[in-house]
Design a protein around this motif. Structure first.
Motif, PDB file in Angstrom:
ATOM      1  N   ALA A 190       0.883  -1.227  -0.034  1.00 64.56           N
ATOM      2  CA  ALA A 190      -0.091   0.014  -0.015  1.00 64.56           C
ATOM      3  C   ALA A 190       0.788   1.158   0.112  1.00 64.56           C
ATOM      4  O   ALA A 190       0.569   2.304  -0.726  1.00 64.56           O
ATOM      5  CB  ALA A 190      -0.818  -0.106   1.303  1.00 64.56           C
ATOM      6  N   THR A 191       1.908   1.338   0.760  1.00 64.60           N
ATOM      7  CA  THR A 191       2.980   2.461   0.790  1.00 64.60           C
ATOM      8  C   THR A 191       3.477   2.647  -0.484  1.00 64.60           C
ATOM      9  O   THR A 191       3.660   3.947  -0.857  1.00 64.60           O
ATOM     10  CB  THR A 191       3.796   2.133   1.886  1.00 64.60           C
ATOM     11  N   GLU A 192       3.930   1.565  -1.150  1.00 59.46           N
ATOM     12  CA  GLU A 192       4.654   1.622  -2.477  1.00 59.46           C
ATOM     13  C   GLU A 192       3.689   2.300  -3.514  1.00 59.46           C
ATOM     14  O   GLU A 192       4.176   3.014  -4.271  1.00 59.46           O
ATOM     15  CB  GLU A 192       5.338   0.249  -2.687  1.00 59.46           C
ATOM     16  N   HIS A 193       2.658   2.034  -3.317  1.00 57.66           N
ATOM     17  CA  HIS A 193       1.426   2.356  -4.276  1.00 57.66           C
ATOM     18  C   HIS A 193       1.276   3.939  -4.256  1.00 57.66           C
ATOM     19  O   HIS A 193       1.418   4.701  -5.048  1.00 57.66           O
ATOM     20  CB  HIS A 193       0.281   1.512  -4.256  1.00 57.66           C
ATOM     21  N   LEU A 194       1.355   4.194  -3.060  1.00 61.53           N
ATOM     22  CA  LEU A 194       1.529   5.754  -2.920  1.00 61.53           C
ATOM     23  C   LEU A 194       2.562   6.568  -3.272  1.00 61.53           C
ATOM     24  O   LEU A 194       2.602   7.667  -3.746  1.00 61.53           O
ATOM     25  CB  LEU A 194       1.010   6.241  -1.456  1.00 61.53           C
ATOM     26  N   ILE A 195       3.837   6.007  -2.691  1.00 65.19           N
ATOM     27  CA  ILE A 195       5.105   6.584  -3.358  1.00 65.19           C
ATOM     28  C   ILE A 195       5.048   6.626  -4.765  1.00 65.19           C
ATOM     29  O   ILE A 195       5.797   7.523  -5.433  1.00 65.19           O
ATOM     30  CB  ILE A 195       6.246   5.700  -2.611  1.00 65.19           C
ATOM     31  N   GLY A 196       4.586   5.550  -5.405  1.00 68.08           N
ATOM     32  CA  GLY A 196       4.636   5.490  -7.029  1.00 68.08           C
ATOM     33  C   GLY A 196       3.849   6.593  -7.404  1.00 68.08           C
ATOM     34  O   GLY A 196       4.144   7.101  -8.679  1.00 68.08           O
ATOM     35  N   LEU A 197       2.664   7.103  -6.858  1.00 63.86           N
ATOM     36  CA  LEU A 197       1.908   8.200  -7.279  1.00 63.86           C
ATOM     37  C   LEU A 197       2.687   9.500  -7.273  1.00 63.86           C
ATOM     38  O   LEU A 197       2.057  10.650  -7.547  1.00 63.86           O
ATOM     39  CB  LEU A 197       0.595   8.234  -6.627  1.00 63.86           C
ATOM     40  N   GLY A 198       3.813   9.605  -6.150  1.00 60.62           N
ATOM     41  CA  GLY A 198       4.428  10.927  -5.910  1.00 60.62           C
ATOM     42  C   GLY A 198       4.334  11.412  -4.564  1.00 60.62           C
ATOM     43  O   GLY A 198       4.807  12.392  -4.300  1.00 60.62           O
ATOM     44  N   HIS A 199       3.693  10.553  -3.759  1.00 60.99           N
ATOM     45  CA  HIS A 199       3.485  11.115  -2.432  1.00 60.99           C
ATOM     46  C   HIS A 199       4.746  10.789  -1.455  1.00 60.99           C
ATOM     47  O   HIS A 199       5.557   9.833  -1.787  1.00 60.99           O
ATOM     48  CB  HIS A 199       2.414  10.267  -1.416  1.00 60.99           C
ATOM     49  N   ARG A 200       5.130  11.999  -0.744  1.00 60.92           N
ATOM     50  CA  ARG A 200       6.379  11.870   0.294  1.00 60.92           C
ATOM     51  C   ARG A 200       6.051  12.029   1.710  1.00 60.92           C
ATOM     52  O   ARG A 200       6.866  11.464   2.360  1.00 60.92           O
ATOM     53  CB  ARG A 200       7.123  12.976  -0.211  1.00 60.92           C
ATOM     54  N   ARG A 201       4.987  12.432   1.775  1.00 61.08           N
ATOM     55  CA  ARG A 201       4.569  12.469   3.441  1.00 61.08           C
ATOM     56  C   ARG A 201       3.373  11.618   3.700  1.00 61.08           C
ATOM     57  O   ARG A 201       2.053  12.027   3.070  1.00 61.08           O
ATOM     58  CB  ARG A 201       4.356  13.807   3.946  1.00 61.08           C
ATOM     59  N   ILE A 202       3.687  10.339   3.910  1.00 61.38           N
ATOM     60  CA  ILE A 202       2.316   9.348   3.907  1.00 61.38           C
ATOM     61  C   ILE A 202       2.188   8.762   5.480  1.00 61.38           C
ATOM     62  O   ILE A 202       3.123   8.277   6.086  1.00 61.38           O
ATOM     63  CB  ILE A 202       2.787   8.309   3.262  1.00 61.38           C
ATOM     64  N   GLY A 203       1.097   9.328   5.917  1.00 58.44           N
ATOM     65  CA  GLY A 203       0.875   9.164   7.353  1.00 58.44           C
ATOM     66  C   GLY A 203       0.244   7.243   7.353  1.00 58.44           C
ATOM     67  O   GLY A 203      -0.293   6.758   6.489  1.00 58.44           O
ATOM     68  N   PHE A 204       0.596   6.833   8.728  1.00 55.84           N
ATOM     69  CA  PHE A 204      -0.089   5.644   8.895  1.00 55.84           C
ATOM     70  C   PHE A 204      -1.027   5.735  10.267  1.00 55.84           C
ATOM     71  O   PHE A 204      -0.269   5.890  11.257  1.00 55.84           O
ATOM     72  CB  PHE A 204       1.014   4.733   8.961  1.00 55.84           C
ATOM     73  N   ILE A 205      -2.151   5.179  10.337  1.00 53.53           N
ATOM     74  CA  ILE A 205      -2.654   5.074  11.306  1.00 53.53           C
ATOM     75  C   ILE A 205      -3.019   3.498  11.988  1.00 53.53           C
ATOM     76  O   ILE A 205      -3.362   2.670  11.123  1.00 53.53           O
ATOM     77  CB  ILE A 205      -4.293   5.279  11.183  1.00 53.53           C
ATOM     78  N   THR A 250      -7.109   7.163  -4.311  1.00 54.33           N
ATOM     79  CA  THR A 250      -5.711   7.550  -4.559  1.00 54.33           C
ATOM     80  C   THR A 250      -5.555   8.235  -5.823  1.00 54.33           C
ATOM     81  O   THR A 250      -6.046   7.694  -6.684  1.00 54.33           O
ATOM     82  CB  THR A 250      -5.025   6.280  -4.136  1.00 54.33           C
ATOM     83  N   ALA A 251      -4.685   9.133  -5.780  1.00 53.04           N
ATOM     84  CA  ALA A 251      -4.145   9.928  -6.766  1.00 53.04           C
ATOM     85  C   ALA A 251      -2.880  10.695  -6.683  1.00 53.04           C
ATOM     86  O   ALA A 251      -2.484  10.829  -5.366  1.00 53.04           O
ATOM     87  CB  ALA A 251      -5.217  10.963  -7.268  1.00 53.04           C
ATOM     88  N   PRO A 252      -2.191  11.096  -7.723  1.00 55.22           N
ATOM     89  CA  PRO A 252      -1.024  11.880  -7.401  1.00 55.22           C
ATOM     90  C   PRO A 252      -1.213  13.003  -6.333  1.00 55.22           C
ATOM     91  O   PRO A 252      -2.292  13.866  -6.604  1.00 55.22           O
ATOM     92  CB  PRO A 252      -0.434  12.331  -8.850  1.00 55.22           C
ATOM     93  N   PRO A 253      -0.439  13.552  -5.540  1.00 50.77           N
ATOM     94  CA  PRO A 253      -0.587  14.912  -4.751  1.00 50.77           C
ATOM     95  C   PRO A 253      -0.636  16.055  -5.828  1.00 50.77           C
ATOM     96  O   PRO A 253      -0.085  16.051  -6.738  1.00 50.77           O
ATOM     97  CB  PRO A 253       0.785  14.740  -3.993  1.00 50.77           C
ATOM     98  N   ARG A 254      -1.408  16.945  -5.192  1.00 50.02           N
ATOM     99  CA  ARG A 254      -1.420  18.264  -6.002  1.00 50.02           C
ATOM    100  C   ARG A 254      -0.012  18.830  -6.078  1.00 50.02           C
ATOM    101  O   ARG A 254      -0.141  19.640  -7.352  1.00 50.02           O
ATOM    102  CB  ARG A 254      -2.532  19.090  -5.225  1.00 50.02           C
ATOM    103  N   HIS A 255       0.678  19.063  -5.083  1.00 50.72           N
ATOM    104  CA  HIS A 255       1.868  19.828  -5.295  1.00 50.72           C
ATOM    105  C   HIS A 255       3.123  18.907  -5.299  1.00 50.72           C
ATOM    106  O   HIS A 255       4.165  19.336  -5.028  1.00 50.72           O
ATOM    107  CB  HIS A 255       2.043  20.653  -4.141  1.00 50.72           C
ATOM    108  N   GLY A 256       3.159  17.597  -5.902  1.00 49.89           N
ATOM    109  CA  GLY A 256       4.133  16.795  -6.392  1.00 49.89           C
ATOM    110  C   GLY A 256       4.786  16.035  -4.988  1.00 49.89           C
ATOM    111  O   GLY A 256       4.120  16.127  -4.041  1.00 49.89           O
TER     112      GLY A 256
END
Length: 351
Positions: free
Chosen positions: A184-199, A345-351
């Motif tokens: 799940a984390t790698e999917h978000l990183i692949g979209l360009g997210h850098r600050r990924i929170g985890f609950i 899930t989608a790419p972040p607005r500001h990269g």
């Protein structure tokens, strides 16, 4: 008053087939030491008379009960049922367990046990005495409770431990939670997210720590920081709101969040909506579980699909194989989860 129709018993089958009760019992129990022609003869009488094997008849040999007992957490299960906020964990457990049991001529019975009870040993011994199960399936947190696992070991009952890798007796099975969180984390990183929170979920469950490890490992491999991005919950909706609030209130809030179950993911979605945070425009959101409700939220949630039915089916197969004296694979057995992509899930607005 209508008379109750007399039930067909094993004695009727034996008389019709002209064989002993023990022979009928061996055919019913699918024992190997029955000649094929005798098996066909008994089966013909069973079909002719409409006999349905009872548990009592199956126990005639004295070696098996053909029952597998599944234990689930009483407190959490009943609380979810009463609030009508339950997940489909029990449904999926029944799907995998009951159907697989039926394939082998077994039955599965579900009992709710409070793992925190002072009387847990007495409760469990009473259930074992009443049901005489051939095997037991333990779900979290029972699967890591030494009082339960040691008791079953002392009783020489085959048992499977789902969601626990603690050293000890029994068959250990997981849904590879660490890999699932990493995926799940790698999917978000692949979209360009850098600050990924985890609950995270309740630390009472071993799998909660595994999921945190998977998230942290994927972040570190990508050279990303995890400081201030971990918030702890307990799998409840209220704890999800509190955890999401802590993440949103940071000076640099995350652009994506992974929640360790659907209740906390829904709480995150609602908490963000109250703050004007749009998913996925402002925040990408991933859940664990993939219960039916997350498919009908707005937007539908990307989720880790836990293979509960498959892992319970595998647990049943291991117990039955052990009963039959067959070899079982090395432990632990991992039944991998999958990730289903939806529109949260989608790419972040500001990269």
């Amino acid at each position: 008053m209508a008379r109750r129709r007399q039930a067909v018993t094993i004695k009727h089958v034996a008389a019709d087939a002209g064989v002993s009760l023990q022979t009928v019992s061996r055919v019913i129990n699918k024992e190997p030491n029955v000649r094929p022609e005798m098996s066909l003869r008994v089966q013909a009488s069973i079909d002719k008379l409409g006999y349905v094997p009872s548990i009592a008849a199956q126990r005639m040999s004295g070696s098996r009960s053909y029952l597998i007992l599944a234990l689930n957490d009483r407190e959490r299960t009943i609380a979810d049922w009463r609030k009508r906020e339950g997940t489909d964990w029990v449904d999926q457990m029944l799907l995998g367990g009951m159907l697989t049991c039926a394939e082998y001529g077994y039955r599965m019975i579900v009992e709710l046990v409070d793992t925190h009870s002072d009387h847990i040993e007495r409760e469990l011994l009473a259930a074992i005495a009443a049901l005489q199960p051939d095997g037991v399936i333990l779900t979290p947190p029972h699967s890591q409770n030494p009082l339960i696992t040691n008791l079953l070991d002392e009783q020489k009952i085959s048992f499977a431990r789902i969601g626990s890798l603690t050293e000890g007796p029994g068959f250990a099975l997981t849904m590879d939670d660490e890999r699932a969180a990493r995926m799940a984390t790698e999917h978000l990183i692949g979209l360009g997210h850098r600050r990924i929170g985890f609950i995270a979920g309740s630390l009472e469950y071993e799998l909660s720590a595994w999921r945190v490890h998977g998230w942290r490992a994927a972040m570190e491999e990508a050279g990303l920081e995890t400081a201030d991005l971990l918030a702890e919950g307990d799998f409840s909706y209220a704890s999800g709101r509190n955890a999401a609030t802590r993440l949103f209130d940071q000076g640099m809030p995350p652009t994506a969040i992974i929640a360790s179950n659907d209740q906390m993911a829904l709480a995150t979605l609602e908490t963000g909506r109250e703050r004007g945070i749009d998913v996925p425009r402002d925040l990408s959101l991933v859940s664990f579980d993939d219960t039916p409700i997350v498919r009908f939220t707005h937007p539908p949630l990307t989720a880790v699909v836990q293979p509960i039915a498959d892992v319970v089916a595998r647990a049943v197969e291991l117990i039955i194989a052990d009963q039959a004296g067959r070899d079982v694979p090395d432990m632990p057995v991992a039944v991998p989860a999958t990730l289903v992509l939806r529109s949260s899930t989608a790419p972040p607005r500001h990269g």
